[in-house]
Scaffold this active site. Structure first.
Site, PDB file in Angstrom:
ATOM      1  N   GLY A  27       0.822  -1.214   0.000  1.00  0.00           N
ATOM      2  CA  GLY A  27       0.000   0.000   0.000  1.00  0.00           C
ATOM      3  C   GLY A  27       0.853   1.259   0.000  1.00  0.00           C
ATOM      4  O   GLY A  27       0.587   2.216  -0.726  1.00  0.00           O
ATOM      5  N   ASP A  28       1.950   1.208   0.782  1.00  0.00           N
ATOM      6  CA  ASP A  28       2.827   2.391   0.815  1.00  0.00           C
ATOM      7  C   ASP A  28       3.495   2.593  -0.540  1.00  0.00           C
ATOM      8  O   ASP A  28       3.625   3.709  -1.038  1.00  0.00           O
ATOM      9  CB  ASP A  28       3.922   2.188   1.894  1.00  0.00           C
ATOM     10  CG  ASP A  28       3.302   2.091   3.287  1.00  0.00           C
ATOM     11  OD1 ASP A  28       3.828   1.323   4.111  1.00  0.00           O
ATOM     12  OD2 ASP A  28       2.252   2.733   3.500  1.00  0.00           O
ATOM     13  N   ARG A  29       3.905   1.440  -1.148  1.00  0.00           N
ATOM     14  CA  ARG A  29       4.548   1.559  -2.463  1.00  0.00           C
ATOM     15  C   ARG A  29       3.565   2.114  -3.486  1.00  0.00           C
ATOM     16  O   ARG A  29       3.898   2.961  -4.320  1.00  0.00           O
ATOM     17  CB  ARG A  29       5.046   0.172  -2.891  1.00  0.00           C
ATOM     18  CG  ARG A  29       5.831   0.132  -4.169  1.00  0.00           C
ATOM     19  CD  ARG A  29       7.064   1.038  -4.168  1.00  0.00           C
ATOM     20  NE  ARG A  29       8.119   0.566  -3.293  1.00  0.00           N
ATOM     21  CZ  ARG A  29       9.254   0.007  -3.743  1.00  0.00           C
ATOM     22  NH1 ARG A  29       9.425  -0.157  -5.018  1.00  0.00           N
ATOM     23  NH2 ARG A  29      10.196  -0.379  -2.916  1.00  0.00           N
ATOM     24  N   GLY A  32       3.094   5.917  -2.831  1.00  0.00           N
ATOM     25  CA  GLY A  32       4.244   6.708  -3.275  1.00  0.00           C
ATOM     26  C   GLY A  32       4.306   6.822  -4.788  1.00  0.00           C
ATOM     27  O   GLY A  32       4.517   7.899  -5.351  1.00  0.00           O
TER      28      GLY A  32
END
Ligand SMILES: Nc1ncnc2c1ncn2[C@@H]1O[C@H](COP(=O)(O)OP(=O)(O)OP(=O)(O)O)[C@@H](O)[C@H]1O
Ligand SMILES: O=P(O)(O)O[C@@H]1O[C@H]([C@H](O)CO)[C@@H](O)[C@H](O)[C@@H]1O
Length: 240
Positions: A27-29, A32
Site C-alpha cells: 500500500g505504501d509503495r 508513493g
C-alpha cells in the site's frame, strides 16, 4: 478502481502475482508511486495504473521482507544492463522484445492507426505500459490506414505518427505494419499482453487467436470519453 467525478468508475487491472504474495508495504509503495505520477502530471487513471504496476512489482519481489539497504561494495560491480549497443538510434521493436524476454520481463504491445494522437491514446498507452516492463506500439502504414479508415486518411503520415509515438516516455519501441491486421507483427513479437481500447471486445479482435497461440493475453482498457481522431477532424473542419 478509479471513480471519476459524476460516478463513472474505471477498473485498473493488476498484473498477476505468481508467488504467495507478502503484501506488507504494498500500500505504501502504491501511494508513493501514485503521488509521483500525479506530480509528473499524469491523469488519475494513469497514475493509478502506474501505482498498481509498481505495487505488483514490489510484491512480486517479496514485499517489505525483501527490502535491503544497497551494499556499497557490490553496487559498483553491478554489471551494466545487457542492451545492444545502439548509439543514438531508437531501439527496434524486436530488440526491445528480445531484451525483455532475456530479462524475464513482461512485454506489452498494442496496435492502431494513431492518426492525430489525442489524450485518449496517451492515456491508453500509459495504462498499457503499466501492465508490464516495456511497451511496443504496432502502427498501421499509410496504405493500411487508408484501406481501413477511407481515402481521406491518414491525416498524419506514417513517419510523423511513428515520431510522435516514439517521443512518449511510456513507449519503448514502434513497429510499422502494412497488413490489414497486426497478426503477423504479433507473431514476430510474441507479446505477453496485447492491449486495445474499450471500443473493442476480445471477440472483435481477429488477432486475439494469434496473441493466445503465442502465449499472451488480451487486455481491453476503458476508453477516455469524448476523445477520438474522427472527433478531432470534425472539430477542425468546423473551425475552418
Ligand atoms: N478515447 C480513447 N480512450 C482510450 N483509448 C482509445 C480512445 N480512442 C481510441 N483508443 C484506442 O487507441 C487505439 C488506436 O485507435 P484509433 O487510432 O483508431 O483511435 P480513434 O480515435 O478511435 O481513431 P478514429 O476516430 O479514426 O477511429 C485503439 O486501441 C483504440 O481502442
Ligand atoms: O486504430 P484502430 O482502428 O484501433 O486500429 C485497427 O485496429 C484493428 C484491431 O486491432 C482489430 O483487429 C486492426 O486490425 C487494424 O489493423 C488497426 O490497427
Amino acid at each position: 478502481m478509479v471513480v471519476r467525478r459524476g460516478g463513472a468508475a474505471v477498473r485498473v487491472p493488476a498484473p498477476p502475482v505468481t508467488a504467495r504474495p507478502d503484501t506488507c508495504g504494498a500500500g505504501d509503495r502504491f501511494a508513493g508511486a501514485a503521488a509521483l505520477a500525479l506530480r509528473a502530471g499524469a491523469r488519475a487513471e494513469d497514475a493509478v495504473a502506474e501505482a498498481v504496476r509498481e505495487a505488483g512489482r514490489f510484491v512480486e519481489g517479496g514485499g517489505a521482507a525483501a527490502v535491503r539497504a544497497p551494499d556499497p561494495r557490490t553496487a559498483a560491480r553491478r554489471p551494466a544492463a545487457r542492451l545492444p549497443a545502439l548509439g543514438d538510434r531508437p531501439r527496434t521493436a524486436l530488440e526491445v522484445a528480445e531484451v525483455v524476454r532475456e530479462s524475464g520481463g513482461r512485454l506489452v504491445a498494442t496496435g492502431g492507426c494513431f492518426d492525430l494522437l489525442h489524450a485518449g491514446h496517451v492515456s491508453l498507452l500509459r495504462r498499457a505500459r503499466a501492465l508490464g516492463d516495456a511497451l511496443i506500439v504496432c502502427v498501421n502504414s499509410d496504405d493500411s490506414v487508408r484501406r481501413l479508415k477511407g481515402p481521406g486518411r491518414p491525416v498524419v503520415g506514417e513517419e510523423d505518427r511513428i515520431e510522435v509515438l516514439r517521443a512518449l516516455g511510456c513507449v519503448d519501441a514502434v513497429a510499422l505494419f502494412d497488413e490489414g491486421t497486426p497478426a503477423a507483427v504479433i507473431e514476430r513479437l510474441r507479446p505477453d499482453v496485447w492491449v486495445k481500447g474499450g471500443d473493442y471486445t476480445e471477440s472483435d479482435l481477429p488477432e486475439a487467436g494469434t496473441v493466445r497461440r503465442a502465449g499472451g493475453e488480451v487486455v481491453i482498457l476503458p476508453l477516455v470519453p469524448g476523445q477520438s481522431t474522427t472527433g478531432l477532424i470534425a472539430a477542425a473542419r468546423a473551425a475552418l
